[in-house]
Structure formats: structure tokens, C-alpha cells
Write a protein that holds these residues in place. Structure first.
Motif, PDB file in Angstrom:
ATOM      1  N   GLY A   1       0.822  -1.206   0.000  1.00 62.35           N
ATOM      2  CA  GLY A   1       0.000   0.000   0.000  1.00 62.35           C
ATOM      3  C   GLY A   1       0.856   1.256   0.000  1.00 62.35           C
ATOM      4  O   GLY A   1       0.531   2.240  -0.669  1.00 62.35           O
ATOM      5  N   VAL A   2       1.974   1.212   0.722  1.00 60.93           N
ATOM      6  CA  VAL A   2       2.921   2.342   0.709  1.00 60.93           C
ATOM      7  C   VAL A   2       3.471   2.521  -0.709  1.00 60.93           C
ATOM      8  O   VAL A   2       3.745   3.635  -1.141  1.00 60.93           O
ATOM      9  CB  VAL A   2       4.059   2.115   1.738  1.00 60.93           C
ATOM     10  CG1 VAL A   2       5.142   3.178   1.601  1.00 60.93           C
ATOM     11  CG2 VAL A   2       3.507   2.096   3.151  1.00 60.93           C
ATOM     12  N   GLY A   3       3.594   1.413  -1.433  1.00 64.30           N
ATOM     13  CA  GLY A   3       4.092   1.471  -2.806  1.00 64.30           C
ATOM     14  C   GLY A   3       3.186   2.226  -3.753  1.00 64.30           C
ATOM     15  O   GLY A   3       3.598   2.596  -4.847  1.00 64.30           O
ATOM     16  N   LEU A   4       1.953   2.490  -3.340  1.00 67.61           N
ATOM     17  CA  LEU A   4       1.038   3.282  -4.164  1.00 67.61           C
ATOM     18  C   LEU A   4       1.343   4.776  -4.084  1.00 67.61           C
ATOM     19  O   LEU A   4       0.863   5.552  -4.905  1.00 67.61           O
ATOM     20  CB  LEU A   4      -0.414   3.022  -3.753  1.00 67.61           C
ATOM     21  CG  LEU A   4      -0.938   1.620  -4.052  1.00 67.61           C
ATOM     22  CD1 LEU A   4      -2.292   1.414  -3.395  1.00 67.61           C
ATOM     23  CD2 LEU A   4      -1.015   1.363  -5.550  1.00 67.61           C
ATOM     24  N   LEU A   5       2.141   5.152  -3.082  1.00 67.51           N
ATOM     25  CA  LEU A   5       2.525   6.558  -2.940  1.00 67.51           C
ATOM     26  C   LEU A   5       3.535   6.937  -4.020  1.00 67.51           C
ATOM     27  O   LEU A   5       4.228   6.087  -4.578  1.00 67.51           O
ATOM     28  CB  LEU A   5       3.144   6.803  -1.563  1.00 67.51           C
ATOM     29  CG  LEU A   5       2.271   6.509  -0.354  1.00 67.51           C
ATOM     30  CD1 LEU A   5       3.086   6.651   0.920  1.00 67.51           C
ATOM     31  CD2 LEU A   5       1.044   7.397  -0.335  1.00 67.51           C
ATOM     32  N   GLY A   6       3.649   8.195  -4.258  1.00 64.85           N
ATOM     33  CA  GLY A   6       4.629   8.675  -5.218  1.00 64.85           C
ATOM     34  C   GLY A   6       5.987   8.898  -4.573  1.00 64.85           C
ATOM     35  O   GLY A   6       6.145   8.799  -3.357  1.00 64.85           O
ATOM     36  N   GLY A   7       6.960   9.188  -5.380  1.00 66.54           N
ATOM     37  CA  GLY A   7       8.293   9.544  -4.899  1.00 66.54           C
ATOM     38  C   GLY A   7       9.048   8.397  -4.252  1.00 66.54           C
ATOM     39  O   GLY A   7       8.781   7.222  -4.492  1.00 66.54           O
ATOM     40  N   ARG A   8      10.005   8.801  -3.433  1.00 68.07           N
ATOM     41  CA  ARG A   8      10.904   7.832  -2.789  1.00 68.07           C
ATOM     42  C   ARG A   8      10.168   6.871  -1.842  1.00 68.07           C
ATOM     43  O   ARG A   8      10.472   5.680  -1.854  1.00 68.07           O
ATOM     44  CB  ARG A   8      12.004   8.600  -2.045  1.00 68.07           C
ATOM     45  CG  ARG A   8      13.079   7.731  -1.497  1.00 68.07           C
ATOM     46  CD  ARG A   8      14.042   7.326  -2.599  1.00 68.07           C
ATOM     47  NE  ARG A   8      15.140   6.576  -2.012  1.00 68.07           N
ATOM     48  CZ  ARG A   8      15.625   5.470  -2.516  1.00 68.07           C
ATOM     49  NH1 ARG A   8      15.169   5.001  -3.653  1.00 68.07           N
ATOM     50  NH2 ARG A   8      16.605   4.849  -1.935  1.00 68.07           N
TER      51      ARG A   8
END
Length: 187
Positions: A108-115
Motif C-alpha cells: 500500500g505504501v508502494g502506491l505513494l509517489g516519490g521515494r
């Protein structure tokens, strides 16, 4: 009508249900790696990574269903294989479910953008490989219950009265299997 529909539901249900989490455990690492490759080649991270996240959610749900049906069938299997073998399988399944939930959160964190999203996708992909190993342990211990420890009787307690029959002989009584020579010793 309901009797006809229910006649298609296998008994016991757990051995049939477990095939979904087994298949997903094998597929999720491939889809996660494929999504990482697609993102590297220019795909939008939110779109590409949503597939592994959805598959992980499906894995968690189907794992929960397998766990619930396993608890329903526990008493019958325990009479055949004993508590220790069943407990090892149950513990492996609980660890697998906990790890699946953790990997789903990381994904789910992988859905965020950037680093942060990039790190989440990388760690979650590695986590899917760990799930593969943990899933193997659950499946292996379940296979021991279904076949090695019980000679197939845990799958069909009605066969318990077949004195001294081997796994092959028990499976030969299944209407879907090919005819087998019951005199053959499979030990």
C-alpha cells in the motif's frame, strides 16, 4: 434448487479452498516483479502497482477463507492425524496470514509517489518472495495432514474403515481418478 447448488460444494471444504491462496502465493511475486519492470519502463506507478496490491488483498482474503474452513474441519482431521501435526499446520498458516497482512501494508505504501512509494514497492516485492517460502511451509504441512500422515483418510473420513489400505488404494476409490491396482504397495 438449493440442494442442487450445495451438491457442488466439496466436503470437506478446506482442501478445495486452499488452492486459491496457493495459486496467488505463486503469482504475486511474478506480478510484483512485472509491475516494477513496467514502472522502470515508464508505466505510471499507481496503475502498474495496483495489480500486485489487489492480488495481495485477494491473497489475504482467500487465506482468511482457507483458515476459517480449516478451523471448521479441524475436529475431523485431528481425530485422524493427531494434535501435533495439525497444530504445526495451523501455526504456519497464522504466521503466513500475519506476514501477508504486513506485505499488503507495505505494498500500500508502494502506491505513494516519490521515494516512499519506490521503497514500499521494493520492500513489498521482496516480501512476496518471503511469502512464497512461508506459503510452501503451510502447504507442505497441510499435505502431510491430507496424505502422508493419514493415508488420505483426513480428506475423506468415511474411508477410515478401509483397513490397511495405502494412499494409492484410497485414492483409487475416488470417482475422478484413473483405475489403479489395489494390490500395489505404495509405501
Amino acid at each position: 434448487m438449493w440442494q442442487t447448488i450445495l451438491s457442488f460444494v466439496p466436503t470437506p471444504l478446506h482442501p478445495a479452498i486452499v488452492h486459491m491462496p496457493i495459486a496467488l502465493t505463486l503469482l504475486v511475486p511474478m506480478f510484483a516483479a512485472g509491475a516494477l519492470i513496467a514502472i522502470r519502463r515508464g508505466a505510471r506507478p499507481l496503475v502498474a502497482w495496483s495489480i500486485p496490491v489487489a492480488l495481495l488483498a485477494l491473497l489475504l482474503g482467500s487465506g482468511w477463507a482457507a483458515q476459517e474452513t480449516g478451523e471448521q474441519d479441524e475436529d475431523v482431521a485431528e481425530q485422524v492425524v493427531g494434535d501435533a501435526v495439525l497444530h504445526a499446520h495451523e501455526e504456519a498458516a497464522e504466521r503466513f496470514m500475519f506476514a501477508t497482512g504486513a506485505v499488503l501494508l507495505l505494498a500500500g505504501v508502494g502506491l505513494l509517489g516519490g521515494r516512499p512509494g519506490q521503497i514500499g514497492r521494493g520492500v513489498a516485492t521482496a516480501g512476496t518472495v518471503v511469502l512464497l517460502g512461508m506459503g510452501y511451509q503451510v502447504g507442505h504441512s497441510g499435505g502431510a495432514i491430507a496424505y502422508a500422515e493419514s493415508g488420505g483418510v483426513a480428506l475423506n473420513p468415511g474411508l477410515r474403515g478401509v483397513g490397511g489400505a495405502t494412499t494409492g488404494a484410497l485414492l483409487s476409490q475416488s470417482p475422478r481418478s484413473e483405475p489403479r491396482d489395489d494390490k500395489r504397495d505404495d509405501r
